[in-house]
Design an enzyme around this catalytic site. Sequence first.
Site, PDB file in Angstrom:
ATOM      1  N   ASP A 186       0.856  -1.185   0.000  1.00  0.00           N
ATOM      2  CA  ASP A 186       0.000   0.000   0.000  1.00  0.00           C
ATOM      3  C   ASP A 186       0.895   1.239   0.000  1.00  0.00           C
ATOM      4  O   ASP A 186       1.077   1.899   1.009  1.00  0.00           O
ATOM      5  CB  ASP A 186      -0.910  -0.021   1.232  1.00  0.00           C
ATOM      6  CG  ASP A 186      -2.031   0.994   1.149  1.00  0.00           C
ATOM      7  OD1 ASP A 186      -1.877   1.994   0.425  1.00  0.00           O
ATOM      8  OD2 ASP A 186      -3.058   0.797   1.812  1.00  0.00           O
ATOM      9  N   TRP A 187       1.478   1.519  -1.170  1.00  0.00           N
ATOM     10  CA  TRP A 187       2.404   2.639  -1.305  1.00  0.00           C
ATOM     11  C   TRP A 187       1.606   3.872  -1.721  1.00  0.00           C
ATOM     12  O   TRP A 187       1.183   4.003  -2.860  1.00  0.00           O
ATOM     13  CB  TRP A 187       3.473   2.312  -2.339  1.00  0.00           C
ATOM     14  CG  TRP A 187       4.302   1.106  -1.997  1.00  0.00           C
ATOM     15  CD1 TRP A 187       4.554   0.607  -0.748  1.00  0.00           C
ATOM     16  CD2 TRP A 187       4.994   0.243  -2.910  1.00  0.00           C
ATOM     17  NE1 TRP A 187       5.364  -0.501  -0.828  1.00  0.00           N
ATOM     18  CE2 TRP A 187       5.660  -0.752  -2.148  1.00  0.00           C
ATOM     19  CE3 TRP A 187       5.127   0.218  -4.303  1.00  0.00           C
ATOM     20  CZ2 TRP A 187       6.421  -1.755  -2.729  1.00  0.00           C
ATOM     21  CZ3 TRP A 187       5.899  -0.783  -4.880  1.00  0.00           C
ATOM     22  CH2 TRP A 187       6.545  -1.749  -4.107  1.00  0.00           C
ATOM     23  N   GLU A 188       1.419   4.777  -0.773  1.00  0.00           N
ATOM     24  CA  GLU A 188       0.615   5.966  -1.032  1.00  0.00           C
ATOM     25  C   GLU A 188       1.431   7.230  -0.838  1.00  0.00           C
ATOM     26  O   GLU A 188       2.574   7.197  -0.392  1.00  0.00           O
ATOM     27  CB  GLU A 188      -0.606   5.985  -0.095  1.00  0.00           C
ATOM     28  CG  GLU A 188      -1.568   4.840  -0.272  1.00  0.00           C
ATOM     29  CD  GLU A 188      -2.781   4.994   0.612  1.00  0.00           C
ATOM     30  OE1 GLU A 188      -3.351   6.091   0.662  1.00  0.00           O
ATOM     31  OE2 GLU A 188      -3.163   4.008   1.277  1.00  0.00           O
ATOM     32  N   GLY A 189       0.790   8.379  -1.133  1.00  0.00           N
ATOM     33  CA  GLY A 189       1.429   9.664  -0.925  1.00  0.00           C
ATOM     34  C   GLY A 189       2.744   9.756  -1.665  1.00  0.00           C
ATOM     35  O   GLY A 189       2.864   9.406  -2.840  1.00  0.00           O
ATOM     36  N   ASP A 192       5.268   7.934  -1.371  1.00  0.00           N
ATOM     37  CA  ASP A 192       5.874   6.628  -1.628  1.00  0.00           C
ATOM     38  C   ASP A 192       5.457   6.055  -2.977  1.00  0.00           C
ATOM     39  O   ASP A 192       6.108   5.144  -3.493  1.00  0.00           O
ATOM     40  CB  ASP A 192       5.487   5.628  -0.529  1.00  0.00           C
ATOM     41  CG  ASP A 192       6.153   5.947   0.799  1.00  0.00           C
ATOM     42  OD1 ASP A 192       7.349   6.271   0.790  1.00  0.00           O
ATOM     43  OD2 ASP A 192       5.473   5.880   1.838  1.00  0.00           O
TER      44      ASP A 192
END
Length: 353
Positions: free
Chosen positions: A169-172, A174
């Site tokens: 869950d790579w968000e923002g 990342d």
Amino acid sequence: MPAPRSSTRPAHRSPTRLAAAAVILAALTTVTAPTATATASPRRDTAPRTPATDATFQHPAYFMPLDNNPQAISDIVADSGEKEFLLAFVLDSGGCTPAWDGDSTHPVAADTQVAAEVNAIRAAGGDVSVSFGGYNGTELGATCGSSTALAAAYQQVVDKYKLTRIDLDWEGDDLDANMAVRWGAIKTLEQDNPGLSVSLTIPMTTVGLPDTGKDEIRQAIADGARIDTVNIMDFDFGLTSGTETEAAETVADDVNTQLQSLYGWDAATAWAHTSIQLMNGHTDQPSELFTQDTFNSLLAFAQSNHVAQLSYWDLNRDRACDPGVPHNWADGACSSVDQDPFDFTKIITKYTG
């Protein structure tokens, strides 16, 4: 293309623990392996498996085992029927050290509390995936420095909980960052763990995948890393017109077309590699609202397209808010809509692929 709208993952940093349950569960320190076997032959191809069906993990609910007043596993199983869990989140607590919520007091290496929850889930006939990342905190791929170090950090978690599935869950900041390090690590992890299933969670825009999400998929293909399931966060893109059901279906349809283009699949194959993730009640966007009726309609949509999974964020919120206590718009421990306990979980457990 509109900028992607990422989920803030409500109240990620406000832990409220079930102390009594923790005392009981802490005695269970050894994670037992899942009873279901997942021993596929080693894969070295760049594309996901075809078909990407996992009959034992079709409706996992995200669950924070340490934060946001988590319900007891025994109550969840007995009252909702859910036995499939996406446990969130493992982050870096410093020095490339995997820890729950990135909390240095809850390193994975010394964990007994989450291990006990995993044991309880498997004893009930279910299984888990562990999610790395989330919107807040420091994702391991941002700090581990090399693919080798990152793969070792991920492997520590796989070994600890005897995992056959993980979620990225790579968000923002990342998302679309350090991609060579991250996908190099995932390629190594897949080679060292034949049969490991990998899902990539991507925030959505009103027209499906953001450019950053497409970049992640292209990089995975180029680096020889396999993505078994693209998990679309089918919320937090902002409802501009129509109904929530129509908007979520349109976004999912757009992703289907995009995956066909990225992988060269037909529509059915693209659906078979897609997980539709919803959010119950109020989302982080004031224009959005997912009711029980919305979930039921999207259950029918998922069933008609035979997607890989129907999921949602999150089980900790699957209860009504106490009207006598102030709550955030998208509270981390309740849905902010009128409901009975586990209403939303009971709906997604009806999904059969």
